[in-house]
Design a protein around this motif. Structure first.
Motif, PDB file in Angstrom:
ATOM      1  N   HIS A   1       6.971   4.020  10.669  1.00  0.00           N
ATOM      2  CA  HIS A   1       6.839   2.946   9.677  1.00  0.00           C
ATOM      3  C   HIS A   1       6.284   3.426   8.342  1.00  0.00           C
ATOM      4  CE1 HIS A   1       7.721  -0.353  12.499  1.00  0.00           C
ATOM      5  NE2 HIS A   1       7.227   0.496  13.376  1.00  0.00           N
ATOM      6  N   ILE A   2       5.639   4.627   8.318  1.00  0.00           N
ATOM      7  CA  ILE A   2       4.977   5.059   7.077  1.00  0.00           C
ATOM      8  C   ILE A   2       5.342   6.456   6.589  1.00  0.00           C
ATOM      9  CG2 ILE A   2       2.977   3.577   7.512  1.00  0.00           C
ATOM     10  CD1 ILE A   2       1.438   6.267   8.160  1.00  0.00           C
ATOM     11  N   THR A   3       6.253   7.139   7.255  1.00  0.00           N
ATOM     12  CA  THR A   3       6.520   8.529   6.881  1.00  0.00           C
ATOM     13  C   THR A   3       6.865   8.689   5.403  1.00  0.00           C
ATOM     14  OG1 THR A   3       7.137   9.167   9.113  1.00  0.00           O
ATOM     15  CG2 THR A   3       8.014  10.527   7.322  1.00  0.00           C
ATOM     16  N   ALA A   4       7.665   7.824   4.854  1.00  0.00           N
ATOM     17  CA  ALA A   4       8.086   7.965   3.445  1.00  0.00           C
ATOM     18  C   ALA A   4       7.123   7.303   2.465  1.00  0.00           C
ATOM     19  CB  ALA A   4       9.482   7.385   3.266  1.00  0.00           C
ATOM     20  N   HIS A   5       6.028   6.765   2.947  1.00  0.00           N
ATOM     21  CA  HIS A   5       5.092   6.021   2.097  1.00  0.00           C
ATOM     22  C   HIS A   5       4.708   6.788   0.830  1.00  0.00           C
ATOM     23  CE1 HIS A   5       1.568   3.691   0.860  1.00  0.00           C
ATOM     24  NE2 HIS A   5       0.953   4.847   0.772  1.00  0.00           N
ATOM     25  N   HIS A   6       4.104   7.963   0.991  1.00  0.00           N
ATOM     26  CA  HIS A   6       3.593   8.694  -0.169  1.00  0.00           C
ATOM     27  C   HIS A   6       4.715   9.131  -1.096  1.00  0.00           C
ATOM     28  CE1 HIS A   6      -0.654   8.752   0.724  1.00  0.00           C
ATOM     29  NE2 HIS A   6      -0.328   8.885   1.995  1.00  0.00           N
ATOM     30  N   GLU A   7       5.830   9.540  -0.541  1.00  0.00           N
ATOM     31  CA  GLU A   7       6.957   9.962  -1.375  1.00  0.00           C
ATOM     32  C   GLU A   7       7.466   8.792  -2.233  1.00  0.00           C
ATOM     33  OE1 GLU A   7      11.099  12.456  -0.802  1.00  0.00           O
ATOM     34  OE2 GLU A   7       9.844  12.049   0.936  1.00  0.00           O
ATOM     35  N   ILE A   8       7.574   7.618  -1.646  1.00  0.00           N
ATOM     36  CA  ILE A   8       8.033   6.442  -2.394  1.00  0.00           C
ATOM     37  C   ILE A   8       7.015   6.045  -3.465  1.00  0.00           C
ATOM     38  CG2 ILE A   8       8.485   3.955  -2.210  1.00  0.00           C
ATOM     39  CD1 ILE A   8       9.767   4.553   0.544  1.00  0.00           C
ATOM     40  N   VAL A   9       5.756   5.988  -3.082  1.00  0.00           N
ATOM     41  CA  VAL A   9       4.713   5.568  -4.027  1.00  0.00           C
ATOM     42  C   VAL A   9       4.572   6.584  -5.164  1.00  0.00           C
ATOM     43  CG1 VAL A   9       2.239   5.117  -4.275  1.00  0.00           C
ATOM     44  CG2 VAL A   9       3.487   4.182  -2.321  1.00  0.00           C
ATOM     45  N   ASP A  10       4.539   7.869  -4.826  1.00  0.00           N
ATOM     46  CA  ASP A  10       4.380   8.900  -5.853  1.00  0.00           C
ATOM     47  C   ASP A  10       5.590   8.965  -6.779  1.00  0.00           C
ATOM     48  OD1 ASP A  10       1.944   9.509  -4.725  1.00  0.00           O
ATOM     49  OD2 ASP A  10       2.633  11.339  -3.727  1.00  0.00           O
ATOM     50  N   ARG A  11       6.775   8.858  -6.214  1.00  0.00           N
ATOM     51  CA  ARG A  11       8.002   9.009  -7.004  1.00  0.00           C
ATOM     52  C   ARG A  11       8.320   7.772  -7.835  1.00  0.00           C
ATOM     53  NH1 ARG A  11      13.107  10.793  -3.697  1.00  0.00           N
ATOM     54  NH2 ARG A  11      11.700  12.514  -3.264  1.00  0.00           N
ATOM     55  N   TYR A  12       8.091   6.584  -7.265  1.00  0.00           N
ATOM     56  CA  TYR A  12       8.545   5.358  -7.927  1.00  0.00           C
ATOM     57  C   TYR A  12       7.416   4.454  -8.409  1.00  0.00           C
ATOM     58  CZ  TYR A  12      12.758   6.997  -5.670  1.00  0.00           C
ATOM     59  OH  TYR A  12      13.803   7.782  -5.248  1.00  0.00           O
ATOM     60  N   GLY A  13       6.167   4.753  -8.051  1.00  0.00           N
ATOM     61  CA  GLY A  13       5.034   3.977  -8.525  1.00  0.00           C
ATOM     62  C   GLY A  13       5.003   2.542  -8.040  1.00  0.00           C
ATOM     63  N   ILE A  14       5.559   2.295  -6.880  1.00  0.00           N
ATOM     64  CA  ILE A  14       5.612   0.938  -6.334  1.00  0.00           C
ATOM     65  C   ILE A  14       4.231   0.516  -5.838  1.00  0.00           C
ATOM     66  CG2 ILE A  14       6.624  -0.481  -4.492  1.00  0.00           C
ATOM     67  CD1 ILE A  14       9.110   1.341  -4.693  1.00  0.00           C
ATOM     68  N   GLN A  15       3.875  -0.737  -6.067  1.00  0.00           N
ATOM     69  CA  GLN A  15       2.614  -1.273  -5.589  1.00  0.00           C
ATOM     70  C   GLN A  15       2.635  -1.354  -4.064  1.00  0.00           C
ATOM     71  OE1 GLN A  15       0.912  -4.507  -8.292  1.00  0.00           O
ATOM     72  NE2 GLN A  15       3.133  -4.753  -8.500  1.00  0.00           N
ATOM     73  N   VAL A  16       1.467  -1.170  -3.444  1.00  0.00           N
ATOM     74  CA  VAL A  16       1.355  -1.136  -1.990  1.00  0.00           C
ATOM     75  C   VAL A  16       0.409  -2.217  -1.497  1.00  0.00           C
ATOM     76  CG1 VAL A  16       0.593   0.261  -0.019  1.00  0.00           C
ATOM     77  CG2 VAL A  16       1.757   1.348  -1.942  1.00  0.00           C
ATOM     78  N   ALA A  17       0.755  -2.794  -0.353  1.00  0.00           N
ATOM     79  CA  ALA A  17      -0.143  -3.724   0.327  1.00  0.00           C
ATOM     80  C   ALA A  17      -0.117  -3.401   1.815  1.00  0.00           C
ATOM     81  CB  ALA A  17       0.281  -5.172   0.097  1.00  0.00           C
ATOM     82  N   CYS A  18      -1.294  -3.415   2.423  1.00  0.00           N
ATOM     83  CA  CYS A  18      -1.415  -3.195   3.868  1.00  0.00           C
ATOM     84  C   CYS A  18      -2.714  -3.830   4.338  1.00  0.00           C
ATOM     85  CB  CYS A  18      -1.379  -1.712   4.210  1.00  0.00           C
ATOM     86  SG  CYS A  18      -2.802  -0.774   3.621  1.00  0.00           S
ATOM     87  N   LEU A  19      -2.881  -3.904   5.627  1.00  0.00           N
ATOM     88  CA  LEU A  19      -4.131  -4.408   6.184  1.00  0.00           C
ATOM     89  C   LEU A  19      -5.264  -3.442   5.854  1.00  0.00           C
ATOM     90  CD1 LEU A  19      -2.840  -5.446   9.721  1.00  0.00           C
ATOM     91  CD2 LEU A  19      -3.378  -6.960   7.811  1.00  0.00           C
ATOM     92  N   ASP A  20      -6.458  -3.968   5.635  1.00  0.00           N
ATOM     93  CA  ASP A  20      -7.610  -3.120   5.316  1.00  0.00           C
ATOM     94  C   ASP A  20      -7.783  -1.993   6.326  1.00  0.00           C
ATOM     95  OD1 ASP A  20      -8.286  -4.532   3.041  1.00  0.00           O
ATOM     96  OD2 ASP A  20      -9.810  -5.745   4.033  1.00  0.00           O
ATOM     97  N   LYS A  21      -7.598  -2.309   7.602  1.00  0.00           N
ATOM     98  CA  LYS A  21      -7.839  -1.297   8.633  1.00  0.00           C
ATOM     99  C   LYS A  21      -6.790  -0.186   8.623  1.00  0.00           C
ATOM    100  CE  LYS A  21      -5.621  -3.801  12.423  1.00  0.00           C
ATOM    101  NZ  LYS A  21      -5.821  -4.365  13.743  1.00  0.00           N
ATOM    102  N   GLN A  22      -5.709  -0.349   7.862  1.00  0.00           N
ATOM    103  CA  GLN A  22      -4.677   0.685   7.779  1.00  0.00           C
ATOM    104  C   GLN A  22      -4.850   1.603   6.568  1.00  0.00           C
ATOM    105  OE1 GLN A  22      -2.640   1.275  10.220  1.00  0.00           O
ATOM    106  NE2 GLN A  22      -3.238  -0.532  11.355  1.00  0.00           N
ATOM    107  N   VAL A  23      -5.742   1.267   5.657  1.00  0.00           N
ATOM    108  CA  VAL A  23      -5.914   2.054   4.435  1.00  0.00           C
ATOM    109  C   VAL A  23      -6.245   3.505   4.764  1.00  0.00           C
ATOM    110  CG1 VAL A  23      -7.337   2.374   2.362  1.00  0.00           C
ATOM    111  CG2 VAL A  23      -6.527   0.090   3.004  1.00  0.00           C
ATOM    112  N   GLN A  24      -7.178   3.746   5.670  1.00  0.00           N
ATOM    113  CA  GLN A  24      -7.563   5.116   6.033  1.00  0.00           C
ATOM    114  C   GLN A  24      -6.378   5.883   6.605  1.00  0.00           C
ATOM    115  OE1 GLN A  24     -10.267   6.875   5.317  1.00  0.00           O
ATOM    116  NE2 GLN A  24      -9.320   8.654   6.289  1.00  0.00           N
ATOM    117  N   ASN A  25      -5.561   5.222   7.409  1.00  0.00           N
ATOM    118  CA  ASN A  25      -4.402   5.886   8.001  1.00  0.00           C
ATOM    119  C   ASN A  25      -3.382   6.287   6.934  1.00  0.00           C
ATOM    120  OD1 ASN A  25      -5.444   5.571  10.602  1.00  0.00           O
ATOM    121  ND2 ASN A  25      -4.496   3.577  10.827  1.00  0.00           N
TER     122      ASN A  25
END
Length: 116
Positions: free
Chosen positions: A72-96
């Motif tokens: 569910h999250i493998t491409a997270h950093h690549e998408i955020v870094d490349r496209y600057g999309i805003q992110v939302a997740c549960l507080d308990k998932q931030v560390q992960n």
């Protein structure tokens, strides 16, 4: 692989993961939401599926995460870094999401049969 329309403005993209599949959801509207980032690099499945709908990552306003498993999250950093999309997740998932390597070790230890 393409997004399949499941409701008026809700689309499902099934991406392979081990012997099963994982889903990425697209919600189209005044704001566009991508729910989860899948288990592969964004250009493998998500980017071509968006193009088939006449969209690109620049059309996505938010990347939401249901939980922090690798499929569910493998491409997270690549998408955020490349496209600057805003992110939302549960507080308990931030560390992960902040420390994906440690998260991967924890998950792979618990579910080795689903850890490519």
């Amino acid at each position: 692989m393409q997004f399949i329309r499941v409701l008026d403005d809700v689309y499902l993209l099934k991406t392979p993961f081990s012997i099963v599949w994982s889903g990425v959801i697209l919600i189209r509207g005044e704001k566009n939401f991508l729910i989860d980032s899948g288990a592969h690099s964004p250009e493998t499945y998500i980017e071509p599926a968006l193009r088939a709908l006449g969209m690109s990552f620049s059309d996505i306003d938010w990347l939401l995460h249901t939980h922090a498993h690798g499929d569910h999250i493998t491409a997270h950093h690549e998408i955020v870094d490349r496209y600057g999309i805003q992110v939302a997740c549960l507080d308990k998932q931030v560390q992960n999401l902040t420390d994906p390597a440690q998260n991967a070790i924890r998950i792979r230890t618990k579910f080795p049969e689903h850890s490519p």
